[in-house]
Design a protein around this motif. Structure first.
Motif, mmCIF file in Angstrom:
data_model
loop_
_atom_site.group_PDB
_atom_site.id
_atom_site.type_symbol
_atom_site.label_atom_id
_atom_site.label_comp_id
_atom_site.label_asym_id
_atom_site.label_seq_id
_atom_site.Cartn_x
_atom_site.Cartn_y
_atom_site.Cartn_z
ATOM 1 N N VAL A 198 0.844 -1.208 0.000
ATOM 2 C CA VAL A 198 0.000 0.000 0.000
ATOM 3 C C VAL A 198 0.872 1.249 0.000
ATOM 4 N N ILE A 199 1.962 1.256 0.763
ATOM 5 C CA ILE A 199 2.857 2.423 0.809
ATOM 6 C C ILE A 199 3.501 2.647 -0.554
ATOM 7 N N PHE A 200 3.946 1.565 -1.217
ATOM 8 C CA PHE A 200 4.535 1.719 -2.553
ATOM 9 C C PHE A 200 3.522 2.260 -3.562
ATOM 10 N N ILE A 201 2.291 1.758 -3.517
ATOM 11 C CA ILE A 201 1.251 2.232 -4.439
ATOM 12 C C ILE A 201 0.931 3.701 -4.159
ATOM 13 N N ALA A 202 0.799 4.069 -2.886
ATOM 14 C CA ALA A 202 0.500 5.459 -2.530
ATOM 15 C C ALA A 202 1.625 6.386 -2.979
ATOM 16 N N GLY A 203 2.874 5.940 -2.814
ATOM 17 C CA GLY A 203 4.008 6.757 -3.264
ATOM 18 C C GLY A 203 3.993 6.951 -4.769
ATOM 19 N N GLY A 204 3.665 5.892 -5.515
ATOM 20 C CA GLY A 204 3.579 6.014 -6.971
ATOM 21 C C GLY A 204 2.478 6.951 -7.409
ATOM 22 N N VAL A 205 1.308 6.853 -6.768
ATOM 23 C CA VAL A 205 0.186 7.738 -7.104
ATOM 24 C C VAL A 205 0.538 9.182 -6.771
ATOM 25 N N LEU A 206 1.152 9.396 -5.615
ATOM 26 C CA LEU A 206 1.536 10.757 -5.213
ATOM 27 C C LEU A 206 2.553 11.346 -6.182
ATOM 28 N N THR A 207 3.522 10.551 -6.597
ATOM 29 C CA THR A 207 4.512 11.012 -7.577
ATOM 30 C C THR A 207 3.843 11.377 -8.894
ATOM 31 N N PHE A 208 2.908 10.549 -9.337
ATOM 32 C CA PHE A 208 2.192 10.823 -10.578
ATOM 33 C C PHE A 208 1.400 12.130 -10.484
#
Length: 116
Positions: A13-23
């Motif tokens: 979940v942390i990796f997915i949230a970081g990717g979405v935030l970066t996008f």
């Protein structure tokens, strides 16, 4: 041989949230850059005034534009010869009279401080 470590649910979940935030951050940055370049290239209020004029005209235009912030118009609230507020003794003045008089006096004080 060591066993493969499995990622826990919280890590995924942390990796997915970081990717979405970066996008999202990259999207906002790209949108701002596109708008900036679009406004810069479009003819309109962002084109310098008088850029096709002769140098002397351009200087005069810039001089007049720079004078705009110094233009002040502060009318007096109570004229000095106002018979409307000359009342017989014992009558009441309107409640805003002294506020208006104070504002006029502060303007006069400001004029004196500029002269000094």
């Amino acid at each position: 041989m060591p066993e493969k470590e499995k990622l826990s649910g919280a890590t995924v979940v942390i990796f997915i949230a970081g990717g979405v935030l970066t996008f999202i951050i990259l999207f906002i940055f790209a949108k701002n850059q596109i708008m900036r370049f679009a406004l810069r290239s479009r003819r309109g209020p962002h084109v310098p005034i008088g850029h096709d004029a002769k140098k002397s005209y351009r200087r005069e235009i810039e001089r007049r534009i720079e004078c705009i912030p110094r233009i002040l118009c502060e009318p007096r609230l109570l004229p000095e010869t106002d018979s409307k507020y000359i009342l017989p003794p014992g009558s009441n003045l309107p409640p805003y009279y002294y506020r208006m008089k104070t504002v006029d006096d502060v303007k006069i004080l400001g004029e004196y401080s500029i002269m000094l």
